[in-house]
Enzyme design. Sequence first.
Site, PDB file in Angstrom:
ATOM      1  N   HIS A  18     -37.547 -52.415   7.999  1.00  0.00           N
ATOM      2  CA  HIS A  18     -36.642 -53.516   8.342  1.00  0.00           C
ATOM      3  C   HIS A  18     -37.325 -54.399   9.398  1.00  0.00           C
ATOM      4  O   HIS A  18     -38.461 -54.107   9.801  1.00  0.00           O
ATOM      5  CB  HIS A  18     -35.285 -52.989   8.805  1.00  0.00           C
ATOM      6  CG  HIS A  18     -35.319 -52.058   9.991  1.00  0.00           C
ATOM      7  ND1 HIS A  18     -35.799 -52.426  11.229  1.00  0.00           N
ATOM      8  CD2 HIS A  18     -34.927 -50.766  10.115  1.00  0.00           C
ATOM      9  CE1 HIS A  18     -35.689 -51.418  12.065  1.00  0.00           C
ATOM     10  NE2 HIS A  18     -35.174 -50.384  11.410  1.00  0.00           N
ATOM     11  N   HIS A  21     -39.032 -52.807  12.533  1.00  0.00           N
ATOM     12  CA  HIS A  21     -40.388 -52.293  12.300  1.00  0.00           C
ATOM     13  C   HIS A  21     -41.369 -53.464  12.132  1.00  0.00           C
ATOM     14  O   HIS A  21     -42.489 -53.423  12.634  1.00  0.00           O
ATOM     15  CB  HIS A  21     -40.450 -51.454  11.021  1.00  0.00           C
ATOM     16  CG  HIS A  21     -39.424 -50.368  10.929  1.00  0.00           C
ATOM     17  ND1 HIS A  21     -38.613 -50.190   9.836  1.00  0.00           N
ATOM     18  CD2 HIS A  21     -39.067 -49.409  11.819  1.00  0.00           C
ATOM     19  CE1 HIS A  21     -37.812 -49.155  10.040  1.00  0.00           C
ATOM     20  NE2 HIS A  21     -38.059 -48.669  11.236  1.00  0.00           N
ATOM     21  N   CYS A 126     -28.821 -32.794  16.965  1.00  0.00           N
ATOM     22  CA  CYS A 126     -28.381 -33.804  16.001  1.00  0.00           C
ATOM     23  C   CYS A 126     -29.512 -34.046  15.011  1.00  0.00           C
ATOM     24  O   CYS A 126     -30.600 -34.481  15.400  1.00  0.00           O
ATOM     25  CB  CYS A 126     -27.999 -35.112  16.692  1.00  0.00           C
ATOM     26  SG  CYS A 126     -27.646 -36.412  15.491  1.00  0.00           S
ATOM     27  N   CYS A 129     -30.727 -37.710  14.981  1.00  0.00           N
ATOM     28  CA  CYS A 129     -31.634 -38.133  16.067  1.00  0.00           C
ATOM     29  C   CYS A 129     -32.920 -37.334  16.061  1.00  0.00           C
ATOM     30  O   CYS A 129     -33.882 -37.702  16.721  1.00  0.00           O
ATOM     31  CB  CYS A 129     -31.011 -37.920  17.437  1.00  0.00           C
ATOM     32  SG  CYS A 129     -29.521 -38.815  17.739  1.00  0.00           S
ATOM     33  N   CYS A 143     -22.270 -37.463  18.086  1.00  0.00           N
ATOM     34  CA  CYS A 143     -23.427 -38.286  18.431  1.00  0.00           C
ATOM     35  C   CYS A 143     -23.046 -39.748  18.173  1.00  0.00           C
ATOM     36  O   CYS A 143     -22.553 -40.091  17.102  1.00  0.00           O
ATOM     37  CB  CYS A 143     -24.632 -37.887  17.586  1.00  0.00           C
ATOM     38  SG  CYS A 143     -25.869 -39.172  17.505  1.00  0.00           S
ATOM     39  N   HIS A 146     -25.034 -41.449  15.253  1.00  0.00           N
ATOM     40  CA  HIS A 146     -24.878 -40.955  13.879  1.00  0.00           C
ATOM     41  C   HIS A 146     -23.458 -40.545  13.523  1.00  0.00           C
ATOM     42  O   HIS A 146     -23.213 -40.120  12.395  1.00  0.00           O
ATOM     43  CB  HIS A 146     -25.884 -39.829  13.617  1.00  0.00           C
ATOM     44  CG  HIS A 146     -27.297 -40.309  13.764  1.00  0.00           C
ATOM     45  ND1 HIS A 146     -28.010 -40.199  14.928  1.00  0.00           N
ATOM     46  CD2 HIS A 146     -28.083 -40.980  12.891  1.00  0.00           C
ATOM     47  CE1 HIS A 146     -29.188 -40.763  14.762  1.00  0.00           C
ATOM     48  NE2 HIS A 146     -29.261 -41.246  13.547  1.00  0.00           N
ATOM     49  N   LYS A 297     -25.741 -54.624  16.819  1.00  0.00           N
ATOM     50  CA  LYS A 297     -26.818 -53.660  16.607  1.00  0.00           C
ATOM     51  C   LYS A 297     -27.134 -53.621  15.115  1.00  0.00           C
ATOM     52  O   LYS A 297     -26.229 -53.656  14.286  1.00  0.00           O
ATOM     53  CB  LYS A 297     -26.326 -52.285  17.083  1.00  0.00           C
ATOM     54  CG  LYS A 297     -27.395 -51.240  17.090  1.00  0.00           C
ATOM     55  CD  LYS A 297     -26.884 -49.901  17.591  1.00  0.00           C
ATOM     56  CE  LYS A 297     -27.918 -48.859  17.204  1.00  0.00           C
ATOM     57  NZ  LYS A 297     -27.562 -47.514  17.585  1.00  0.00           N
ATOM     58  N   LYS A 300     -27.236 -49.683   9.133  1.00  0.00           N
ATOM     59  CA  LYS A 300     -26.890 -49.599   7.717  1.00  0.00           C
ATOM     60  C   LYS A 300     -25.374 -49.658   7.540  1.00  0.00           C
ATOM     61  O   LYS A 300     -24.875 -50.239   6.591  1.00  0.00           O
ATOM     62  CB  LYS A 300     -27.408 -48.277   7.138  1.00  0.00           C
ATOM     63  CG  LYS A 300     -28.855 -48.339   6.722  1.00  0.00           C
ATOM     64  CD  LYS A 300     -29.224 -47.076   5.958  1.00  0.00           C
ATOM     65  CE  LYS A 300     -30.725 -46.827   6.046  1.00  0.00           C
ATOM     66  NZ  LYS A 300     -31.098 -45.447   5.809  1.00  0.00           N
TER      67      LYS A 300
HETATM   68  O1  ME8 Z   1     -39.066 -43.613  16.575  1.00  0.00           O
HETATM   69  N1  ME8 Z   1     -35.687 -54.017  17.695  1.00  0.00           N
HETATM   70  O2  ME8 Z   1     -39.641 -44.166  14.409  1.00  0.00           O
HETATM   71  P1  ME8 Z   1     -38.612 -45.335  14.087  1.00  0.00           P
HETATM   72  C1  ME8 Z   1     -36.983 -53.910  18.016  1.00  0.00           C
HETATM   73  N2  ME8 Z   1     -41.068 -41.975  14.172  1.00  0.00           N
HETATM   74  N3  ME8 Z   1     -37.804 -52.948  17.537  1.00  0.00           N
HETATM   75  C2  ME8 Z   1     -37.307 -52.052  16.686  1.00  0.00           C
HETATM   76  C3  ME8 Z   1     -35.938 -52.106  16.296  1.00  0.00           C
HETATM   77  C4  ME8 Z   1     -35.119 -53.154  16.834  1.00  0.00           C
HETATM   78  N4  ME8 Z   1     -33.837 -53.294  16.532  1.00  0.00           N
HETATM   79  N5  ME8 Z   1     -35.736 -51.076  15.459  1.00  0.00           N
HETATM   80  C5  ME8 Z   1     -36.910 -50.405  15.328  1.00  0.00           C
HETATM   81  C6  ME8 Z   1     -39.703 -43.420  15.553  1.00  0.00           C
HETATM   82  N6  ME8 Z   1     -37.874 -50.995  16.067  1.00  0.00           N
HETATM   83  C7  ME8 Z   1     -40.778 -42.335  15.509  1.00  0.00           C
HETATM   84  C8  ME8 Z   1     -41.995 -42.861  16.242  1.00  0.00           C
HETATM   85  S1  ME8 Z   1     -44.495 -42.619  17.175  1.00  0.00           S
HETATM   86  C9  ME8 Z   1     -45.580 -41.396  17.456  1.00  0.00           C
HETATM   87  C10 ME8 Z   1     -43.143 -41.893  16.364  1.00  0.00           C
HETATM   88  C11 ME8 Z   1     -39.303 -50.556  16.118  1.00  0.00           C
HETATM   89  O3  ME8 Z   1     -38.715 -45.556  12.629  1.00  0.00           O
HETATM   90  C12 ME8 Z   1     -39.771 -50.299  17.547  1.00  0.00           C
HETATM   91  O4  ME8 Z   1     -41.169 -50.384  17.586  1.00  0.00           O
HETATM   92  O5  ME8 Z   1     -37.277 -45.055  14.660  1.00  0.00           O
HETATM   93  C13 ME8 Z   1     -39.360 -48.846  17.775  1.00  0.00           C
HETATM   94  O6  ME8 Z   1     -40.036 -48.207  18.836  1.00  0.00           O
HETATM   95  C14 ME8 Z   1     -39.734 -48.250  16.424  1.00  0.00           C
HETATM   96  O7  ME8 Z   1     -39.414 -49.287  15.466  1.00  0.00           O
HETATM   97  C15 ME8 Z   1     -38.976 -46.968  16.110  1.00  0.00           C
HETATM   98  O8  ME8 Z   1     -39.253 -46.603  14.786  1.00  0.00           O
END
Ligand code: ME8
Length: 480
Positions: A18, A21, A126, A129, A143, A146, A297, A300
Amino acid sequence: MSKFYITTPIYYVNDEPHIGHAYTTIVGDVLARYHRQKGDDVFYLTGIDEHGAKIAESAKEHNMDTQKFCDQTAAKFMNAWQALDISNDFFIRTTNKDHKDVVSKIFQTLHDKGLLEEKEYEGLYCVGCEKFLTERDLVDGKCLDHKREPDTLKEKNWFFKLEQFLPKIQELIESDTIQILPVTRKNEVLGLLKENVMKDFSVSRQKTSVAWGVDLPFDDNQVSYVWVDALSNYITAIGYPDDMDKFKKWWPADLHLLAQDILKFHAIYWPAFLLALDLPLPKTLFIHGFFTINGEKMSKTIGNVIKPQELIDKYGVDATRYLLLSQFPFGQESDIREDHFVERYNADLANGYGNAVARVTTLIEKNNLQIVINKETTWIDSLAKDYNNYRFDLVIKNIMSKLQELDGYITTNEPWKIEDEKKLVEVLSHSANELWLISQGLLPFMPNIAQQVLDILEAKQIKKAPPLFPRLVDNANDAN
Ligand code: ME8
């Protein structure tokens, strides 16, 4: 020439890509391209995080084999980054055999060094999370993220002796040996360290509760906790420990990009694992804010998740990258508003850059002029200050001011009225050279269109540019 190793987080494979990312990944790409433009040797890493109970659960919901489910979502991420022209040098998957083997080796090293200890753990876990929660994290016993009650888990786990590393980590952060930016985030981490809330923590799970993970070499009943596995990607992706030449070329990371949700893991756990492995520490962590969509926020459940492809379909790849990065200062929490996208697209790209390119190239072709681009780049160097401060919005603003100056110059000189050929060449040559500089500046943000304009300007005979940014109708504003 210096080396620049830059990473994004590896995103959870149970989500589809999304714009959250996409935001981090585009920022990483702009920096990677900027450093390549400066002549640096760059390694840009992104990828996906594929283990843990949550992923096994999602696969089950989809009635799919877990690995097949991972393969399918992995492809969605890779396709999304290809569609956004992300120039990553590698895409790491934590289900890669090479990665898993190294994670096992890392566990063995920690075990051999006496840094793991078997302890009884009981907690509220959870699955959503992927972590144990405290009572404080719950609202009505559920939570918040979730909307489900956590499971009570009681099990024997391997604990990592984190506490012994904390004084060293505090010192490294205070002295900026590990630089945490912006400084508010640095203070947040130092706050956590000073409050003494960080404790030895469990780094494995019983296979009975979580089966989808990396096996531990010294305990058949346990798998790796997802964060040890996930954080290790930053070193397994560059050859640790089997290709030490490659590893030493790139490590330590020059920059880990991430958002605030995973700050603790990167600023405390990750340095602790590296210290435990006797490895150098990352130089800089830049933590950006979370953004909301039209004030809410992104979720989904609300149904307001924006997929990168929706933006690409509407604005094109280059404009999508540009619009996401020009909205607000990098680092801050903010709100994404799509009506601002349209406004900005029309102002900066359709009426701004696109129009200037069209005007100048049309006049040059029409008058059949020979224009020389002198490729003088001093002005480009002046963008470095804002890049170094991670202010991509200001880099863009600077480029747009130059474009406005050029617009003013063209309006004042009215080249369409000039009859004297020498004067006409002078005015259009200045304009074409300015457009060349502007395009060089835009190149990391808009790699296709800026390159297309550079090619037009650098050709032996400049030809009229095709339409670059068709004007969009602003539905949101028209309705008002
Ligand atoms: O945490 N605004 O993965 P994740 C800005 N797998 N950035 C956002 C965002 C938003 N609303 N939503 C997501 C994880 N991001 C772990 C990480 S690393 C060794 C393991 C971005 O899929 C932002 O970079 O939940 C955030 O830190 C990341 O997606 C979290 O991705």
